[in-house]
Each structure stands twice: as C-alpha cells, then as structure tokens.
Design a protein around this motif. Sequence first.
Motif, mmCIF file in Angstrom:
data_model
loop_
_atom_site.group_PDB
_atom_site.id
_atom_site.type_symbol
_atom_site.label_atom_id
_atom_site.label_comp_id
_atom_site.label_asym_id
_atom_site.label_seq_id
_atom_site.Cartn_x
_atom_site.Cartn_y
_atom_site.Cartn_z
ATOM 1 N N TYR A 82 21.378 31.760 52.744
ATOM 2 C CA TYR A 82 20.548 32.848 52.242
ATOM 3 C C TYR A 82 20.346 32.754 50.729
ATOM 4 O O TYR A 82 19.254 33.060 50.221
ATOM 5 N N VAL A 83 21.380 32.351 49.994
ATOM 6 C CA VAL A 83 21.216 32.200 48.546
ATOM 7 C C VAL A 83 20.235 31.072 48.248
ATOM 8 O O VAL A 83 19.387 31.174 47.351
ATOM 9 N N ASP A 84 20.314 30.004 49.036
ATOM 10 C CA ASP A 84 19.367 28.897 48.863
ATOM 11 C C ASP A 84 17.939 29.364 49.148
ATOM 12 O O ASP A 84 16.990 28.985 48.440
ATOM 13 N N PHE A 85 17.797 30.211 50.157
ATOM 14 C CA PHE A 85 16.481 30.765 50.481
ATOM 15 C C PHE A 85 15.913 31.557 49.297
ATOM 16 O O PHE A 85 14.745 31.406 48.924
ATOM 17 N N LEU A 86 16.766 32.397 48.685
ATOM 18 C CA LEU A 86 16.310 33.197 47.551
ATOM 19 C C LEU A 86 15.882 32.311 46.379
ATOM 20 O O LEU A 86 14.861 32.564 45.721
ATOM 21 N N LEU A 87 16.658 31.266 46.118
ATOM 22 C CA LEU A 87 16.322 30.366 45.011
ATOM 23 C C LEU A 87 15.005 29.632 45.274
ATOM 24 O O LEU A 87 14.171 29.464 44.370
#
Length: 651
Positions: free
Chosen positions: A422-427
């Motif tokens: 999910y953090v990768d998605f946000l980035l």
Amino acid sequence: MTHTVPSAAPRRAAGTATEARDPDRGRGPSRLGGGVNNTSRERIPTLVLADHDAIAREVANRIDALIRERQAAGQRTVLGLATGSTPIGVYRELIRRHRDEGLSFRDVVTFNLDEYYPMAKDSIHSYHRYMWENLFAHIDIDPKNVHIPPGDIPREEVSEACAEYEAEIRRMGGIDFQLLGIGKTGHIGFNEPGSGADSRTRLVHLDNITRKDAAADFFGEENVPREAVTMGVATILDAKEIAILATGEHKAAIVRRAVEGEIDHAVAATFLQRHPATTFFVDEPAAADLTRVATPWLLDEVEWTEALMVRAVTWLSLTVGNGILKLTQRDYSDNALSSLVARYGSPGEVNGAVFNLLGAKIRGKSKLPRGKKIVCFSPHPDDDVISMGGILYKLAQNGNDMTVAYMTSGNIAVFDHEVRRYVDFLLRLDRERHVGSPELRSFADRVYECLAKKKPGDVDIPEVQDTKRVIREAEAVSGIEVMGLSKANARFLNLPFYQTGKVRKDPIGPADVKIVRELLEESEPDLIFVAGDLSDPHGTHRMCKEAIDLALGELRNAGAKLPEVWLYRGAWQEWPVTEATVLVPMSQEELEVKIQAIFKHQSQKDSAPFPGQDEREFWQRVDQRNKDTAATLNRLGLAEYFAMEAYVIAG
C-alpha cells in the motif's frame, strides 16, 4: 474410578467430585440444565463453572486459603505456576486480592512449569517476561523465591540446570499447589505425546500441533522454537494438590479424553487420573463433550426438559441414521431413551414434538426483523461477514436501520508485506498524479526502515500500526457494500484494550466500556448481534463480549431500555442446531454473496496471520460450516436447504 481426597488429608482439593455436583457452590455456577449429576465415568473430579471468570475466582479462592493457612502456621507456600491465556484470570484475581484484601506473597515460593528453548528472558515470547508482567511485578513476592526453567543457557548446561531445578523443588519441601492448563494434544507443561509417567524436568522437542497453536504469538510457525525445558510428568504428579484449567469449545474433546479416557502415554493429562487430589476446572463450552453433559441419559435417570428432549432425539436420529419422524420404539429402547417415550406416551408423540420445535427455529427473510434499529458488533473487521453475512444481507434487504460496529482495529492480523504494497501504491500514485502530501516520502521512509529492521513479534511503530488499521477499515467497508450497506453504516470503535501492538491484550477497562455504552445510548437499538464465540485463538471475542455485557449492565442499572441480544459464533465453530434459537437459511446465491463479502478482506485471504489449527481460508470454513448446518437438518428429516447460519437469542 473417581478420585476423592482422603479424609485425613491436611488440605482440601480445589474441587472434589461432591463439590462438582453441587450447583450452588462457589461464585458463578454452571448454567447447564437438564442433565444428571452422575459423574461415574469421570476419573478426575471435574467442576463445571459458568465462565472463565468464575474459574478464576474459584481457583484463586483455594490459593488464597492455602497461603493464609500456611502463613498462620508459620510455613511457606510452594506454588507451581503455568503460563498461557487460561491462567491469566487467576493471576489478575490474585493481584486484586493482594491489592484490596491484603493477601501477601512474601512467604510464597514459585516454580514455573516450562520455558521455550532457546529463549532470552527479556523476549516478548519469554515465560519469564510473561510471569513478571502478569503476576510477579504486581505482588510482594521476593524475586529470590521465583523459579522459572532457564531458556537462555548453553545447551551443554541444560541437563545440569534441570537436575538442579528438581533438587530445589525438593529442598523447598515439594509443590503444595500446582496450576496447569491443557493443550490440544493433552499435554501438561510441555509434556508432549509419548512423555512417560516417570519423566522429570528436561529439554523436549515440541509437537507440531503445539507449535501451530503458538504460531500466532510468534507471528508465524517458522518463528516458534522447536524445543522447550519443562517439568516432567512425575514432577507434576509429586505436587500435593493439582488444579487443571480448560476453557472454550476447542478444548471439549481433549477434556473428555483426559477425564474419561484410559491412561495413555499419548495424552499426558491422563496421568492425572493417578493423582489423589487433582481437580479439573472447566467452563461450560469445555465441558460440552463430557458424558454427563452431552448424553446424560446414558448414565442415569434424567429430568426431561424440553431442551434436553430436543438434544436427545437429535442425537438419536443422527446416531441411528433415521430421520426424526422415522424413529421407532426399538431405536429409543436400544439407546437408553425408553423413559422419554414413556413420558410422552409413544415414539410418534416425541418425534412430532421435537420435529416441530426444530422446525420453528427456521426463519427465512420474511420472518426476520423489519424496520428495526440494529447494531452488529464485530470484534475484528471481518467477523461480521464471516459469521453473519447471510443474515446481514437479509436484514439490509428488510429495510432495517443498520450499524456495523467494528470493535478492534484488527491491525496485528495484517502482514507486513501488505503495508509495503500500500505504501508503494501511494508513492507510485504521487509520482503519476502528484496527489501525495509533502510528508509522504518521509512517512514511507520511516515505514520501510521499521519493517526492514523488524524482528518477529516486535511492536510496530505508530505509522505501521495506523496503516494496518486503515487497510482493515477499508476492507470492512468494501465487505458491507457487498451486503447493500455503505460506509455510513460502519463504525470503527478501536477499543483501547486492543491497542497494545502485541498479540496479548490489556484487560477490558472503563474506557472500553464507555465507548460501547455511548454507541448504545446514541443508536438506541432494538436488537444487537454479539460474538458469543469463545474459541478464537487469543480471546478477543470473549473480551469484546465482556465490554458489551458491562455496558449493558450499566444501562440496566440506569433504567434504560435494553435491546434484544442475538449471539453468533466466529470463524471456528457454529452453534449446534440443538442449541440455536434461530436458524437462518441461505440459498446458493446468498451464500455466494456472503463469500464475495469475505473476499473483500484481502489482507486475510490466501493465508491469514492467525488461522488457528484450521489452515483453510475463512471463506472455505464458512462454506463448509453453513452447508453442514443445513445438511444436519436434512439428515434429521426436516426441510432441505442449501446453507444455514445459527444464532442464539440470549435469555
């Protein structure tokens, strides 16, 4: 045979067979009704109490009395102690008595049963740490009097340390009172299947089932130690008095095996049958398979209540393989149920009465509430759709005013790789559309750094905990949308007791109860759904129910109108058709909708962090469980349905 304590014994067993038959003894007696008092098949005196708290009070009563008796005589008390979730209630009650009633532990010596190996004393998994956090740090015990098997010494020193542990027990005059739990394999301490009656404190290899049971504590079975140091069976049997505790439906089978079965090296707890002053303390769910509870008519005459009649005829139908309306006089006679027929006059009268009682439990959509205010309490963010997805769908269609209250964040049950995803998605979204905040990169760096350094069982930093919470909240909303509800129907209570960041939670406190009460006061529901399941691996369901019960108690004392309470069970077991008050049928299409809602909880799919012994996905358990409930009715000769959920209306 049934052991009793010799009359000349200087101490009283924590509960003798006679006491176990006295329904008025102690605080919190069993509510099991309609059975008999015949304990002739029980080789260990067994006391059935209403719940976990009643067991804690009863056992603490005995420990309290023993300590005070020996202090009055100028003698020390030697206690054998256990770890795990079951004895925590006993320790909390002893702490309360120390704080409020002056119970002193200054002359008490303790010896713990076991410790993982290898295991550092300061590890969050260490039984050293468990004991200090849950008992010793809160009482006036002398640290020199605390003994716990070593898990942090070189392997070549273990044998000598074990021999010294045994010698120290002897120097203290032996253990006066030994507290035990029981594992699913029947192990006591870490005496796994194959442990001998003459075994002493030693290093042992842990059984695969034991390691699976511990997997949740260690955030994965691969992180569970393969060995442990444990007192032996002979060491345990040397104790002058033994109390063994078991709670929950998942312990029912092994309780019966230990209490009623033959002594067997494969089930270490059966060796307790040889001990003259052992008492088994169990709650009602753990007692469910005992003959006097499950099939009391096989032991003696019974008082035939309507509930017992339904249980007996259902059991008979399933045992002989005939539908209820096809049961004959011979079926009843051959299975010790002639007295039931005699009471009602003929097999046909009994068959018809039970058939109608079971049939009356079935409620389709048209017989379910309409236009009511309803609150569904879900301990974790997926228990609603897993356990009551079928009725939730029907209640939404019936135009009820629905609130689904998620009591805990469930964040510890999210894998770290989900956070990274999910953090990768946000980035990536920020790079493509520049929609992130200026702090997003810094936030991501802190998360990545934490996860890179994290060891199994470490408490997550707040950023990771919050991310996991939000993941589960989003999944919960997506799940109820399948049911025809929206995010406006969801309430996330995030009760404080759960917010430890660890598998083990804090006790329910006033803040938890206040949050639940305020929701009830605000919504003024006509009906609430509560998880009545006691078999979840770490007691979260039980603790959530405690918070609801306390909140309802406060409202009752304030003179408020109380809602009707329907109990459902979690992902581990379903209410038997004989215990259920309401049976809700589902079509194939409705079961598919329920499973689609479960699929929305992606962080729990494929491989849930805390599956228990059942490695199937939650939707697979639900599919079989709901179909099995319907199939049971079909075998009994009632109407045939595709699937079915079961509920109990609390009286």
